[in-house]
Scaffold this active site. Sequence first.
Site, PDB file in Angstrom:
ATOM      1  N   ASP A   1      13.304 -16.155  25.682  1.00 59.65           N
ATOM      2  CA  ASP A   1      14.153 -15.170  26.349  1.00 59.65           C
ATOM      3  C   ASP A   1      14.252 -15.582  27.806  1.00 59.65           C
ATOM      4  O   ASP A   1      13.290 -15.463  28.569  1.00 59.65           O
ATOM      5  CB  ASP A   1      13.541 -13.776  26.225  1.00 59.65           C
ATOM      6  CG  ASP A   1      14.412 -12.696  26.874  1.00 59.65           C
ATOM      7  OD1 ASP A   1      15.400 -13.047  27.563  1.00 59.65           O
ATOM      8  OD2 ASP A   1      14.093 -11.504  26.696  1.00 59.65           O
TER       9      ASP A   1
ATOM     10  N   SER B   1      32.071 -20.108  33.803  1.00 61.97           N
ATOM     11  CA  SER B   1      33.157 -19.233  33.360  1.00 61.97           C
ATOM     12  C   SER B   1      34.261 -19.260  34.396  1.00 61.97           C
ATOM     13  O   SER B   1      33.998 -19.385  35.600  1.00 61.97           O
ATOM     14  CB  SER B   1      32.641 -17.801  33.192  1.00 61.97           C
ATOM     15  OG  SER B   1      33.712 -16.895  33.027  1.00 61.97           O
TER      16      SER B   1
ATOM     17  N   TYR C   1      28.197 -10.809  36.887  1.00 59.89           N
ATOM     18  CA  TYR C   1      28.441 -11.980  36.042  1.00 59.89           C
ATOM     19  C   TYR C   1      29.288 -13.005  36.796  1.00 59.89           C
ATOM     20  O   TYR C   1      28.964 -14.199  36.824  1.00 59.89           O
ATOM     21  CB  TYR C   1      29.149 -11.546  34.760  1.00 59.89           C
ATOM     22  CG  TYR C   1      29.593 -12.685  33.876  1.00 59.89           C
ATOM     23  CD1 TYR C   1      28.702 -13.324  33.021  1.00 59.89           C
ATOM     24  CD2 TYR C   1      30.920 -13.131  33.885  1.00 59.89           C
ATOM     25  CE1 TYR C   1      29.107 -14.369  32.197  1.00 59.89           C
ATOM     26  CE2 TYR C   1      31.336 -14.166  33.064  1.00 59.89           C
ATOM     27  CZ  TYR C   1      30.425 -14.783  32.223  1.00 59.89           C
ATOM     28  OH  TYR C   1      30.833 -15.828  31.424  1.00 59.89           O
TER      29      TYR C   1
ATOM     30  N   LYS D   1      28.194 -16.906  37.978  1.00 62.33           N
ATOM     31  CA  LYS D   1      28.902 -18.111  37.560  1.00 62.33           C
ATOM     32  C   LYS D   1      29.477 -18.876  38.754  1.00 62.33           C
ATOM     33  O   LYS D   1      29.557 -20.115  38.727  1.00 62.33           O
ATOM     34  CB  LYS D   1      30.014 -17.753  36.572  1.00 62.33           C
ATOM     35  CG  LYS D   1      29.494 -17.199  35.242  1.00 62.33           C
ATOM     36  CD  LYS D   1      28.549 -18.167  34.545  1.00 62.33           C
ATOM     37  CE  LYS D   1      28.147 -17.675  33.165  1.00 62.33           C
ATOM     38  NZ  LYS D   1      27.256 -18.630  32.460  1.00 62.33           N
TER      39      LYS D   1
END
Length: 254
Positions: A48, A128, A141, A145
């Site tokens: 993880d 991304s 997020y 990125k």
Amino acid sequence: MGEATARLMAARGAEAILVTGRSRKRGEAVARSISSQSGPKAVFVAADLALPDAYREIIETADRHFGRIDILVNSAGSTARGSIESTTLDQWDEIMAINLRSPFFLMQEAVRIMRREGAGGTIINVGSVAAHGGPPHIAPYSASKAALAALTRNVAYAVMRDGIRVNCIQPGWSDTPAEHLTQVNEGAGEGWLADAESRSPFGRLLKPGEIAEAIAFLASDASGLMTGTVMDYDQSVPGAGPASQPPPTGGNRK
């Protein structure tokens, strides 16, 4: 994306593959499938990447089983939602741990082994197109990125004299099992994919196999001396408007 990449690398002649992820059942099934098809030795390690030391177990397992690392693909990621208004400190920390901290330390450990072996290597980070800004509901997020893109260039410069290449591919909206669950959980319904693809310029979303092909290209000698490259892989053009809208017609000129 990770599973598709592992399977493609096996088909392309990789001698050994380490598969990692949170799901032991799924990961072990993928590793068994790769090994059983007269393919390379495949090993699974459960990890993880939100946990601080997960990266160390991954690299140590690869070194123990294979004695070297030639290619590292950082394809794990959290797409957890969060805007400037809604993101909590815990959400921010978890996203950054998975999307930025883990790639950094996986690269650090892999580079040490690549340098020890003296045979160079390649590293591919999966970013991304949201690194260009992204919609409001994925603020952390997008930040993670964007930082990964900068980190790719920084590390590429640091290790180029060792014959190690580091590149980043930034996919757009993709048809993956995780995206399906996200869309359904957010109320888009089971038919979200058909709707999304009907509004896409090329009539479909990116597929994991296509992204795996691009990763394999960056990992192989076919990409030559490419390093420090951050490559968008999407059916949109940053700054030119949303992909779901038709382009301007240019008026009545003939």
